[in-house]
Design a protein around this motif. Structure first.
Motif, short mmCIF file in Angstrom:
data_model
loop_
_atom_site.label_atom_id
_atom_site.label_comp_id
_atom_site.label_asym_id
_atom_site.label_seq_id
_atom_site.Cartn_x
_atom_site.Cartn_y
_atom_site.Cartn_z
N ALA A 97 51.50 -130.96 -8.11
CA ALA A 97 50.43 -130.89 -7.11
C ALA A 97 50.10 -129.45 -6.77
O ALA A 97 48.92 -129.08 -6.63
CB ALA A 97 50.83 -131.65 -5.86
N LEU A 98 51.12 -128.60 -6.65
CA LEU A 98 50.90 -127.19 -6.34
C LEU A 98 50.07 -126.52 -7.43
O LEU A 98 49.11 -125.80 -7.14
CB LEU A 98 52.23 -126.46 -6.18
CG LEU A 98 52.16 -124.96 -5.94
CD1 LEU A 98 51.43 -124.66 -4.64
CD2 LEU A 98 53.56 -124.37 -5.94
N VAL A 99 50.41 -126.78 -8.68
CA VAL A 99 49.65 -126.20 -9.78
C VAL A 99 48.21 -126.70 -9.75
O VAL A 99 47.27 -125.93 -9.93
CB VAL A 99 50.32 -126.50 -11.14
CG1 VAL A 99 49.43 -126.10 -12.30
CG2 VAL A 99 51.67 -125.79 -11.22
N ARG A 100 48.02 -127.99 -9.48
CA ARG A 100 46.66 -128.54 -9.43
C ARG A 100 45.86 -127.96 -8.26
O ARG A 100 44.65 -127.73 -8.38
CB ARG A 100 46.71 -130.05 -9.37
CG ARG A 100 47.16 -130.63 -10.69
CD ARG A 100 47.05 -132.14 -10.75
NE ARG A 100 47.58 -132.59 -12.02
CZ ARG A 100 48.69 -133.29 -12.17
NH1 ARG A 100 49.37 -133.69 -11.12
NH2 ARG A 100 49.11 -133.65 -13.37
N MET A 101 46.55 -127.71 -7.13
CA MET A 101 45.86 -127.09 -5.99
C MET A 101 45.40 -125.69 -6.36
O MET A 101 44.26 -125.30 -6.05
CB MET A 101 46.78 -127.04 -4.78
CG MET A 101 46.93 -128.35 -4.06
SD MET A 101 47.95 -128.14 -2.59
CE MET A 101 49.46 -128.90 -3.14
N LEU A 102 46.27 -124.93 -7.01
CA LEU A 102 45.90 -123.57 -7.41
C LEU A 102 44.83 -123.58 -8.50
O LEU A 102 44.02 -122.67 -8.59
CB LEU A 102 47.15 -122.82 -7.90
CG LEU A 102 48.20 -122.54 -6.83
CD1 LEU A 102 49.46 -121.97 -7.47
CD2 LEU A 102 47.65 -121.61 -5.78
N ASP A 103 44.83 -124.63 -9.28
CA ASP A 103 43.86 -124.78 -10.38
C ASP A 103 42.52 -125.30 -9.87
O ASP A 103 41.55 -125.32 -10.60
CB ASP A 103 44.46 -125.74 -11.42
CG ASP A 103 43.58 -125.96 -12.61
OD1 ASP A 103 43.06 -124.98 -13.16
OD2 ASP A 103 43.41 -127.13 -13.01
N GLY A 104 42.47 -125.72 -8.63
CA GLY A 104 41.23 -126.26 -8.08
C GLY A 104 40.88 -127.63 -8.62
O GLY A 104 39.74 -128.04 -8.56
N LEU A 111 51.41 -126.29 -16.60
CA LEU A 111 52.56 -126.02 -15.75
C LEU A 111 53.56 -125.09 -16.41
O LEU A 111 54.04 -124.14 -15.80
CB LEU A 111 53.24 -127.34 -15.34
CG LEU A 111 54.42 -127.20 -14.40
CD1 LEU A 111 54.02 -126.53 -13.10
CD2 LEU A 111 55.04 -128.55 -14.14
N ALA A 112 53.88 -125.32 -17.66
CA ALA A 112 54.87 -124.48 -18.35
C ALA A 112 54.38 -123.04 -18.45
O ALA A 112 55.14 -122.10 -18.21
CB ALA A 112 55.17 -125.05 -19.73
N VAL A 113 53.12 -122.87 -18.79
CA VAL A 113 52.56 -121.52 -18.90
C VAL A 113 52.53 -120.86 -17.52
O VAL A 113 52.88 -119.70 -17.36
CB VAL A 113 51.13 -121.56 -19.51
CG1 VAL A 113 50.46 -120.20 -19.43
CG2 VAL A 113 51.21 -122.05 -20.95
N PHE A 114 52.14 -121.63 -16.51
CA PHE A 114 52.08 -121.12 -15.14
C PHE A 114 53.45 -120.65 -14.67
O PHE A 114 53.58 -119.55 -14.13
CB PHE A 114 51.53 -122.21 -14.22
CG PHE A 114 51.30 -121.76 -12.81
CD1 PHE A 114 50.25 -120.90 -12.50
CD2 PHE A 114 52.11 -122.20 -11.79
CE1 PHE A 114 50.04 -120.49 -11.20
CE2 PHE A 114 51.90 -121.80 -10.50
CZ PHE A 114 50.86 -120.94 -10.20
N MET A 115 54.49 -121.45 -14.88
CA MET A 115 55.84 -121.06 -14.47
C MET A 115 56.31 -119.85 -15.25
O MET A 115 56.98 -118.97 -14.71
CB MET A 115 56.80 -122.23 -14.63
CG MET A 115 56.49 -123.43 -13.73
SD MET A 115 56.37 -123.02 -11.98
CE MET A 115 58.08 -122.71 -11.61
N SER A 116 55.97 -119.77 -16.52
CA SER A 116 56.33 -118.62 -17.33
C SER A 116 55.67 -117.35 -16.80
O SER A 116 56.30 -116.29 -16.73
CB SER A 116 55.91 -118.86 -18.78
OG SER A 116 56.18 -117.73 -19.57
N LEU A 117 54.41 -117.44 -16.39
CA LEU A 117 53.72 -116.29 -15.81
C LEU A 117 54.36 -115.84 -14.50
O LEU A 117 54.52 -114.64 -14.26
CB LEU A 117 52.24 -116.63 -15.57
CG LEU A 117 51.35 -116.70 -16.81
CD1 LEU A 117 49.98 -117.26 -16.44
CD2 LEU A 117 51.22 -115.34 -17.46
N ILE A 118 54.73 -116.79 -13.67
CA ILE A 118 55.39 -116.46 -12.41
C ILE A 118 56.69 -115.70 -12.67
O ILE A 118 56.96 -114.67 -12.05
CB ILE A 118 55.65 -117.72 -11.57
CG1 ILE A 118 54.34 -118.26 -11.01
CG2 ILE A 118 56.63 -117.43 -10.43
CD1 ILE A 118 54.47 -119.59 -10.31
#
Length: 126
Positions: A97-104, A111-118
């Motif tokens: 849900a957090l990723v979807r909120m940030l993704d609009g 999610l995997a790419v997002f966590m890797s970037l963080i």
């Protein structure tokens, strides 16, 4: 509990298995443990302090950690905490849900790419 009609029964979503009843602090503790475990209460407080950019003391996270222990979301041993499989299962929908909120809501972020970037930003000190 929110106000309800006389005679009405309010049932939390967690009671029917839709979502875990999780506070923001519990979510953050779970995220910290999912990234590096085991951790002591002091290490978890330091991690949350860095995230929130303000001092979080170990005693402030004692009650949420005890609640998470009671639900079986974390295990405690030798002064450290570890996220359990049940905790991972409770945390997963909120992470998505957090990723979807940030993704609009466009579902363009993976999610995997997002966590890797963080993690990369954390390593670089950004």
């Amino acid at each position: 509990m929110p106000p309800s009609e006389p005679g009405a029964t309010v049932i939390p979503l967690s009671a029917v298995g839709a979502l875990a009843d999780m506070s923001v602090v519990e979510f953050c503790l779970g995220m910290a443990l999912s990234r590096r475990a085991p951790q002591s209460a002091g290490e978890l407080a330091a991690e949350l302090s860095a995230w929130f950019d303000r001092q979080v003391r170990s005693r402030a996270i004692k009650a949420p950690l005890e609640a998470m222990l009671g639900r079986g979301w974390v295990a405690h041993g030798c002064g450290t905490y570890t996220l359990s499989e049940t905790g991972t299962a409770a945390l997963t929908p909120f992470t998505h849900a957090l990723v979807r909120m940030l993704d609009g809501g466009r579902r363009l972020l993976d999610l995997a790419v997002f966590m890797s970037l963080i993690k990369e930003f954390e390593r670089s000190g950004s």
